[in-house]
Enzyme design. Sequence first.
Site, PDB file in Angstrom:
ATOM      1  N   HIS A   1       0.852  -1.196   0.000  1.00 18.39           N
ATOM      2  CA  HIS A   1       0.000   0.000   0.000  1.00 18.39           C
ATOM      3  C   HIS A   1       0.882   1.237   0.000  1.00 18.39           C
ATOM      4  O   HIS A   1       1.452   1.611   1.028  1.00 18.39           O
ATOM      5  CB  HIS A   1      -0.910  -0.026   1.237  1.00 18.39           C
TER       6      HIS A   1
ATOM      7  N   HIS B   1       1.549   5.290  -2.340  1.00 17.84           N
ATOM      8  CA  HIS B   1       0.944   6.316  -3.197  1.00 17.84           C
ATOM      9  C   HIS B   1       2.053   6.986  -4.010  1.00 17.84           C
ATOM     10  O   HIS B   1       2.457   8.113  -3.734  1.00 17.84           O
ATOM     11  CB  HIS B   1       0.211   7.353  -2.348  1.00 17.84           C
TER      12      HIS B   1
ATOM     13  N   LYS C   1       1.588  10.541  -5.544  1.00 18.29           N
ATOM     14  CA  LYS C   1       1.643  11.700  -4.657  1.00 18.29           C
ATOM     15  C   LYS C   1       3.055  11.977  -4.141  1.00 18.29           C
ATOM     16  O   LYS C   1       3.336  13.061  -3.617  1.00 18.29           O
ATOM     17  CB  LYS C   1       0.735  11.494  -3.440  1.00 18.29           C
TER      18      LYS C   1
ATOM     19  N   HIS D   1      -9.610   1.938   0.767  1.00 17.42           N
ATOM     20  CA  HIS D   1      -9.257   2.747   1.932  1.00 17.42           C
ATOM     21  C   HIS D   1     -10.516   2.825   2.799  1.00 17.42           C
ATOM     22  O   HIS D   1     -11.576   3.238   2.300  1.00 17.42           O
ATOM     23  CB  HIS D   1      -8.863   4.169   1.518  1.00 17.42           C
TER      24      HIS D   1
ATOM     25  N   GLU E   1     -10.788   5.864   7.573  1.00 22.47           N
ATOM     26  CA  GLU E   1      -9.529   6.481   8.024  1.00 22.47           C
ATOM     27  C   GLU E   1      -9.868   7.729   8.840  1.00 22.47           C
ATOM     28  O   GLU E   1      -9.629   8.868   8.424  1.00 22.47           O
ATOM     29  CB  GLU E   1      -8.649   6.824   6.820  1.00 22.47           C
TER      30      GLU E   1
ATOM     31  N   ASP F   1       2.540   3.364   2.877  1.00 16.08           N
ATOM     32  CA  ASP F   1       1.579   4.421   2.616  1.00 16.08           C
ATOM     33  C   ASP F   1       2.282   5.599   1.940  1.00 16.08           C
ATOM     34  O   ASP F   1       3.089   5.421   1.053  1.00 16.08           O
ATOM     35  CB  ASP F   1       0.857   4.838   3.892  1.00 16.08           C
TER      36      ASP F   1
END
Length: 443
Positions: free
Chosen positions: A82, A84, A87, A233, A236, A335
């Site tokens: 997991h 990203h 980003k 997701h 959260e 993450d």
Amino acid sequence: MSTGFLTPPAGSRVTLKNATVPVSLLDVPGGRFRPIGDDLARVDLVLADGRVVDVVPGGTPTVLPATDLKGAMVWPGFVDVHTHLDKGHIWPRRPNPDGSFPGALGAVLADRQASWTAEDVAARMEFSLRCAHAHGTVAIRTHIDSAFGQEEISWPVVAEARERWAGRITLQAASLSGADGMVDPATVMKIARIVKRHGGILGLVTYKTPNVHAALDNVFRAALDLDLELDFHVDENQDPESATLELIADKVIATGYARPVIVGHCCSIVRQSADDQKRVIDKLAAANIGVVSLPMCNLYLQDRTPGGGRTPRHRGPTLLHEMKAAGVRVMIASDNTRDPFYAYGDLDALEVYGQATRILHLDHPVGDWPRVIAATPAAHMGLADRGAIRIDGPADLVVFRARTWTELLSRPQSDRTVLRAGLPIDTTLPDYSELDSLMEVRT
């Protein structure tokens, strides 16, 4: 060029003698290793033609060229399920103004609208993959923002990166779209078809919103129609009324959906009653849903008071011990890295494991917790040859000078040796200055 502290002997067939390996990461019969306590084993690893061709108890006599590791710890390549990558590393041009979750959402939205061209996403993704590779990761799943037309830009970039990194890092991708934007079946099917075309996984962000039921219906329908895996997701936040994790489990059971399903974060369940927790966890086990905790990012965002002045109490990591005890397959992962959702990180899976050990108490005993960053995510990602050291498996290994758990997790292990096909790779990390040309703030 840095290749770590170890230089294996030259030759087509060599032995790494007296390696210390977590027992849970050895996929070999018990007679082929020597337990030494603390859930560790001593082995000799015989390497040939880029593979592990034999595993024998440590100290077994050999006539092969050999390097005595003197107890140095060896892991299989890490599997980071997991992340990203789209980003990553935008913090210098678009920091989170107050460290909060809403602050992160706003900053990423502004940056995406202003700067996320194919060239920008590709350059930052490449930088991140180089970091992960140098740290010893062999497989990554990244979530890809798939809304407001960004999916048309980013998914071809992912496909190119997957091709470019083939043989070094296995790259998977899952779409990332909020529930409120997935209430139109046509929108969902459009995204799902893009995901299918690029060999991806269909994703959704679920939280307490009136639209979550419709969004889940649409996503499951698209996944069933197009035979897609699912990656969510989930909850959260710190709101005990945010209970969409149970909705997902119910939907899997009701539809008979049989492809792999992963849920990430799952923070709010910690704030719910013991009876509610048990009911939901039992459903997760019945639905064969895998759970991934993102402990570093959760601690960064959850229960933060913008402007400070209050010490956080509820930090977000989910009920990993209780889930594991109920038969749920649990994982941890990196993450975000250097973006508004997490200002730090370098896709170093050892850092993730070390921090998770402290945060979630994955020790005393260690048991099979090392599987959460290796074997278990590999299984969920369908990577049969990853996540463990096995005979006839790839000699893609990470060798640490540390000999024990306390040595491994007390220092950064920046002198590790990463072996690919049995040979050391360059573990020099890319310099942040390489990204300087991308850091102009656009409006």
